[in-house]
Design a protein around this motif. Structure first.
Motif, PDB file in Angstrom:
ATOM      1  N   THR A 273       0.853  -1.197   0.000  1.00  0.00           N
ATOM      2  CA  THR A 273       0.000   0.000   0.000  1.00  0.00           C
ATOM      3  C   THR A 273       0.887   1.244   0.000  1.00  0.00           C
ATOM      4  OG1 THR A 273      -1.647  -1.197   1.311  1.00  0.00           O
ATOM      5  CG2 THR A 273      -1.831   1.206   1.244  1.00  0.00           C
ATOM      6  N   PRO A 274       0.586   2.259  -0.827  1.00  0.00           N
ATOM      7  CA  PRO A 274       1.383   3.490  -0.818  1.00  0.00           C
ATOM      8  C   PRO A 274       1.512   4.084   0.585  1.00  0.00           C
ATOM      9  CG  PRO A 274      -0.072   3.488  -2.712  1.00  0.00           C
ATOM     10  CD  PRO A 274      -0.447   2.284  -1.879  1.00  0.00           C
ATOM     11  N   LEU A 275       2.639   4.728   0.844  1.00  0.00           N
ATOM     12  CA  LEU A 275       3.001   5.194   2.176  1.00  0.00           C
ATOM     13  C   LEU A 275       1.910   6.027   2.838  1.00  0.00           C
ATOM     14  CD1 LEU A 275       5.281   5.329   4.299  1.00  0.00           C
ATOM     15  CD2 LEU A 275       6.125   7.383   3.115  1.00  0.00           C
ATOM     16  N   PHE A 276       1.268   6.916   2.081  1.00  0.00           N
ATOM     17  CA  PHE A 276       0.277   7.816   2.687  1.00  0.00           C
ATOM     18  C   PHE A 276      -1.140   7.516   2.186  1.00  0.00           C
ATOM     19  CE2 PHE A 276       4.225  10.198   3.325  1.00  0.00           C
ATOM     20  CZ  PHE A 276       4.109  10.463   4.681  1.00  0.00           C
ATOM     21  N   ALA A 277      -1.400   6.259   1.863  1.00  0.00           N
ATOM     22  CA  ALA A 277      -2.777   5.857   1.580  1.00  0.00           C
ATOM     23  C   ALA A 277      -3.579   5.895   2.884  1.00  0.00           C
ATOM     24  CB  ALA A 277      -2.804   4.456   0.984  1.00  0.00           C
ATOM     25  N   PHE A 278      -4.880   6.012   2.775  1.00  0.00           N
ATOM     26  CA  PHE A 278      -5.712   6.071   3.975  1.00  0.00           C
ATOM     27  C   PHE A 278      -6.936   5.176   3.829  1.00  0.00           C
ATOM     28  CE2 PHE A 278      -6.811   9.572   1.177  1.00  0.00           C
ATOM     29  CZ  PHE A 278      -8.195   9.544   1.111  1.00  0.00           C
ATOM     30  N   ARG A 279      -7.475   4.787   4.964  1.00  0.00           N
ATOM     31  CA  ARG A 279      -8.610   3.876   4.993  1.00  0.00           C
ATOM     32  C   ARG A 279      -9.911   4.551   4.544  1.00  0.00           C
ATOM     33  NH1 ARG A 279      -8.636  -0.671   8.093  1.00  0.00           N
ATOM     34  NH2 ARG A 279      -6.676  -1.283   9.089  1.00  0.00           N
ATOM     35  N   THR A 280     -10.769   3.762   3.904  1.00  0.00           N
ATOM     36  CA  THR A 280     -12.147   4.176   3.612  1.00  0.00           C
ATOM     37  C   THR A 280     -13.040   2.975   3.927  1.00  0.00           C
ATOM     38  OG1 THR A 280     -12.256   3.401   1.316  1.00  0.00           O
ATOM     39  CG2 THR A 280     -11.272   5.579   1.689  1.00  0.00           C
ATOM     40  N   PRO A 281     -14.350   3.170   3.998  1.00  0.00           N
ATOM     41  CA  PRO A 281     -15.240   2.033   4.275  1.00  0.00           C
ATOM     42  C   PRO A 281     -15.133   0.914   3.241  1.00  0.00           C
ATOM     43  CG  PRO A 281     -16.380   4.104   4.660  1.00  0.00           C
ATOM     44  CD  PRO A 281     -15.070   4.457   4.025  1.00  0.00           C
ATOM     45  N   THR A 282     -14.671   1.243   2.047  1.00  0.00           N
ATOM     46  CA  THR A 282     -14.595   0.230   0.982  1.00  0.00           C
ATOM     47  C   THR A 282     -13.169  -0.243   0.712  1.00  0.00           C
ATOM     48  OG1 THR A 282     -14.473   2.001  -0.694  1.00  0.00           O
ATOM     49  CG2 THR A 282     -16.659   1.106  -0.155  1.00  0.00           C
ATOM     50  N   GLY A 283     -12.213   0.212   1.497  1.00  0.00           N
ATOM     51  CA  GLY A 283     -10.839  -0.214   1.276  1.00  0.00           C
ATOM     52  C   GLY A 283      -9.875   0.953   1.366  1.00  0.00           C
ATOM     53  N   TRP A 284      -8.664   0.754   0.852  1.00  0.00           N
ATOM     54  CA  TRP A 284      -7.624   1.782   0.923  1.00  0.00           C
ATOM     55  C   TRP A 284      -7.713   2.725  -0.261  1.00  0.00           C
ATOM     56  CZ3 TRP A 284      -4.529   2.459   5.067  1.00  0.00           C
ATOM     57  CH2 TRP A 284      -4.524   1.445   6.023  1.00  0.00           C
ATOM     58  N   ARG A 285      -7.581   4.014   0.024  1.00  0.00           N
ATOM     59  CA  ARG A 285      -7.587   5.024  -1.036  1.00  0.00           C
ATOM     60  C   ARG A 285      -6.219   5.678  -1.092  1.00  0.00           C
ATOM     61  NH1 ARG A 285     -11.387  10.474  -1.460  1.00  0.00           N
ATOM     62  NH2 ARG A 285     -10.365  11.360  -3.297  1.00  0.00           N
ATOM     63  N   TYR A 286      -5.695   5.826  -2.305  1.00  0.00           N
ATOM     64  CA  TYR A 286      -4.375   6.425  -2.480  1.00  0.00           C
ATOM     65  C   TYR A 286      -4.486   7.947  -2.463  1.00  0.00           C
ATOM     66  CZ  TYR A 286      -3.207   1.741  -4.258  1.00  0.00           C
ATOM     67  OH  TYR A 286      -3.023   0.396  -4.388  1.00  0.00           O
ATOM     68  N   LEU A 287      -3.632   8.591  -1.681  1.00  0.00           N
ATOM     69  CA  LEU A 287      -3.584  10.054  -1.640  1.00  0.00           C
ATOM     70  C   LEU A 287      -2.663  10.533  -2.761  1.00  0.00           C
ATOM     71  CD1 LEU A 287      -4.393  12.660  -0.184  1.00  0.00           C
ATOM     72  CD2 LEU A 287      -2.389  12.365   1.295  1.00  0.00           C
ATOM     73  N   THR A 288      -3.205  11.307  -3.680  1.00  0.00           N
ATOM     74  CA  THR A 288      -2.411  11.818  -4.796  1.00  0.00           C
ATOM     75  C   THR A 288      -1.937  13.235  -4.509  1.00  0.00           C
ATOM     76  OG1 THR A 288      -4.316  12.761  -5.961  1.00  0.00           O
ATOM     77  CG2 THR A 288      -3.773  10.450  -6.421  1.00  0.00           C
ATOM     78  N   LYS A 289      -0.975  13.661  -5.283  1.00  0.00           N
ATOM     79  CA  LYS A 289      -0.433  15.011  -5.138  1.00  0.00           C
ATOM     80  C   LYS A 289      -1.518  16.054  -5.393  1.00  0.00           C
ATOM     81  CE  LYS A 289       3.187  18.018  -7.062  1.00  0.00           C
ATOM     82  NZ  LYS A 289       4.315  18.094  -8.033  1.00  0.00           N
ATOM     83  N   ASP A 290      -2.329  15.859  -6.413  1.00  0.00           N
ATOM     84  CA  ASP A 290      -3.385  16.833  -6.729  1.00  0.00           C
ATOM     85  C   ASP A 290      -4.404  16.944  -5.599  1.00  0.00           C
ATOM     86  OD1 ASP A 290      -2.291  17.545  -9.130  1.00  0.00           O
ATOM     87  OD2 ASP A 290      -3.602  16.293 -10.358  1.00  0.00           O
ATOM     88  N   THR A 291      -4.803  15.797  -5.040  1.00  0.00           N
ATOM     89  CA  THR A 291      -5.769  15.822  -3.940  1.00  0.00           C
ATOM     90  C   THR A 291      -5.198  16.555  -2.732  1.00  0.00           C
ATOM     91  OG1 THR A 291      -6.769  13.741  -4.653  1.00  0.00           O
ATOM     92  CG2 THR A 291      -7.139  14.402  -2.374  1.00  0.00           C
ATOM     93  N   PHE A 292      -3.934  16.295  -2.438  1.00  0.00           N
ATOM     94  CA  PHE A 292      -3.288  16.970  -1.312  1.00  0.00           C
ATOM     95  C   PHE A 292      -3.233  18.478  -1.535  1.00  0.00           C
ATOM     96  CE2 PHE A 292       0.554  18.887   0.446  1.00  0.00           C
ATOM     97  CZ  PHE A 292       0.357  18.653   1.804  1.00  0.00           C
TER      98      PHE A 292
END
Length: 331
Positions: A273-292
């Motif tokens: 899992t990517p280093l700064f991915a985060f949990r969601t009710p449906t699984g892991w979501r990847y944090l992208t540069k644009d979202t940040f």
């Protein structure tokens, strides 16, 4: 981004153009493999590995240069056989036409793409000629108006404004806050910590939770070392993100505490899992540069603070260390 239809240039994504766009000269490379008695599948593997020598962003950027050169040749009706190896005159004309319409740095990057394309096909490269060097200088002068504005630094005021908008007990809030302080406190580029796109995840470029993470005490302060699989300066030779505990009046900006909170809130991920991915009710979501950047920029605008960019975190962190008396050579 349109080009003239050609059997030499299939419609493929930018990062595939170096490998799949060809010219009549490219047949010479194929003939070389055939003369050596090598099978087609091995030839394909050779070129795939040559392609993989550059990271995705570089391949895409080089593909843009190849597109601009092709459009230039299409407009002037340059025969396919004359596009590779590109002559000194043809390259000079390409640079001269672009000068004044794009920055000198942009034009250099286009030429870097053409050079890589020539190298991949075993063609001579005439872009090191004195003419091209002089045209580079002219393009730099004429392209000054296309330069981006200077990047201002992230300040503690920025970070505290961001903190007021985040609930760091939630998975996304914990991840965003940890990235902000890791980039600032560790003087890292956002591209070294975050994915560029959701579909662009690569274990050779993007650090995962399975990486080496160590905590130590140095001079009475807790430190955290995170092995990064790729950095802007070392590329795939990897690097280290060092975070140091902050105490006293600025303890609310401690990157070690923020990272430990991220590990606690976003616990038990698969190792890939990517280093700064985060949990969601449906699984892991990847944090992208644009979202940040979208999340953090909204907080800064709401607080009436100066607009900042991705590199602003590294700039601000370096400035803070200099003001703290850290020698420049140590940064």
């Amino acid at each position: 981004n349109t080009i003239e239809p050609s059997v030499f240039r299939p419609l493929v994504p930018a990062d595939r153009r170096l490998l799949l766009w060809t010219t009549p000269f490219s047949a010479c490379t194929h003939d070389e493999f055939e003369a050596a008695g090598l099978p087609l599948d091995l030839e394909a593997r050779v070129f795939q590995h040559l392609r993989d020598a550059q990271v995705d962003d570089t391949r895409s950027s080089y593909g843009v240069g190849l597109l601009r050169f092709t459009q230039f040749c299409d407009r002037l009706r340059i025969p396919e056989r004359d596009r590779m190896p590109a002559s000194r005159a043809l390259l000079s004309g390409f640079v001269a036409e672009a000068a004044g319409t794009s920055s000198g740095k942009c034009i250099r990057n286009w030429l870097n793409g053409l050079r890589a394309w020539h190298k991949l096909n075993g063609a001579d490269w005439n872009g090191n000629d004195t003419w091209i060097s002089c045209l580079h200088t002219s393009a730099d002068k004429k392209g000054l108006r296309f330069k981006r504005p200077p990047r201002g630094p992230i300040t503690p005021e920025h970070l505290r404004a961001l903190r007021t908008t985040l609930d760091i007990n939630t998975p996304m809030g914990a991840a965003v806050w940890s990235v902000a302080l890791a980039a600032y406190g560790g003087c890292r580029c956002l591209g070294e910590l975050l994915l560029k796109t959701l579909s662009g995840f690569s274990t050779t470029h993007d650090t995962t939770r399975g990486t080496r993470i160590t905590f130590n005490a140095v001079n009475g302060r807790l430190t955290c070392g995170i092995k990064l699989v790729w950095t802007k300066t070392t590329t795939v030779a990897s690097g280290e993100c060092i975070l140091t505990q902050i105490t006293g009046v600025d303890s609310d900006l401690c990157p070690v505490q923020a990272f430990r909170n991220h590990l606690h809130v976003n616990h038990s991920p698969p190792p890939d899992t990517p280093l700064f991915a985060f949990r969601t009710p449906t699984g892991w979501r990847y944090l992208t540069k644009d979202t940040f950047l979208t999340t953090s920029s909204a907080a800064y605008r709401a607080a009436g603070l100066d607009l900042v960019f991705g590199h602003s975190y590294r700039i601000g962190g370096s400035l803070a260390l200099l003001l703290a008396g850290i020698a420049p050579r140590s940064l």
